[in-house]
Design a protein around this motif. Structure first.
Motif, PDB file in Angstrom:
ATOM      1  N   PHE A  60       0.824  -1.111   0.091  1.00  0.00           N
ATOM      2  CA  PHE A  60       0.162   0.099  -0.082  1.00  0.00           C
ATOM      3  C   PHE A  60       1.088   1.251   0.049  1.00  0.00           C
ATOM      4  N   ILE A  61       1.914   1.106   0.644  1.00  0.00           N
ATOM      5  CA  ILE A  61       2.619   2.301   0.872  1.00  0.00           C
ATOM      6  C   ILE A  61       3.500   2.437  -0.390  1.00  0.00           C
ATOM      7  N   GLU A  62       4.160   1.465  -1.023  1.00  0.00           N
ATOM      8  CA  GLU A  62       5.081   1.569  -2.080  1.00  0.00           C
ATOM      9  C   GLU A  62       4.037   2.125  -3.219  1.00  0.00           C
ATOM     10  N   LEU A  63       2.866   1.612  -3.450  1.00  0.00           N
ATOM     11  CA  LEU A  63       1.841   1.840  -4.631  1.00  0.00           C
ATOM     12  C   LEU A  63       1.305   3.209  -4.473  1.00  0.00           C
ATOM     13  N   ARG A  64       1.288   3.641  -3.422  1.00  0.00           N
ATOM     14  CA  ARG A  64       0.707   5.198  -3.033  1.00  0.00           C
ATOM     15  C   ARG A  64       1.558   6.103  -3.867  1.00  0.00           C
TER      16      ARG A  64
END
Length: 73
Positions: free
Chosen positions: A69-73
């Protein structure tokens, strides 16, 4: 629909005892255990290891989801 009648010489269902009349031979309890109840048994380590493994698997899955979630945000 055609009915099938059992042959005269054989019984359709054989046996002396019904399933609900049978008792478990492994669990022989004394009168004191029957009246007072079973003493609490200590929980085995295997059960705790299984719970710990499942908890760690959920934490790892949560970490992977949070990282994605953090990486794709």
């Amino acid at each position: 629909m055609k009915r099938i009648f059992p042959s005269e010489g054989k019984k359709r269902f054989g046996g002396q005892l019904r399933h609900y009349h049978r008792t478990g031979g492994q669990n022989r309890r004394t009168w004191d255990e029957w009246v007072d109840g079973d003493a609490s048994r200590p929980v085995s380590k295997g059960k705790w290891l299984k719970i710990l493994g499942i908890l760690l698997a959920f934490l790892a899955l949560g970490g992977i989801v949070a990282g994605l979630f953090i990486e794709l945000r």
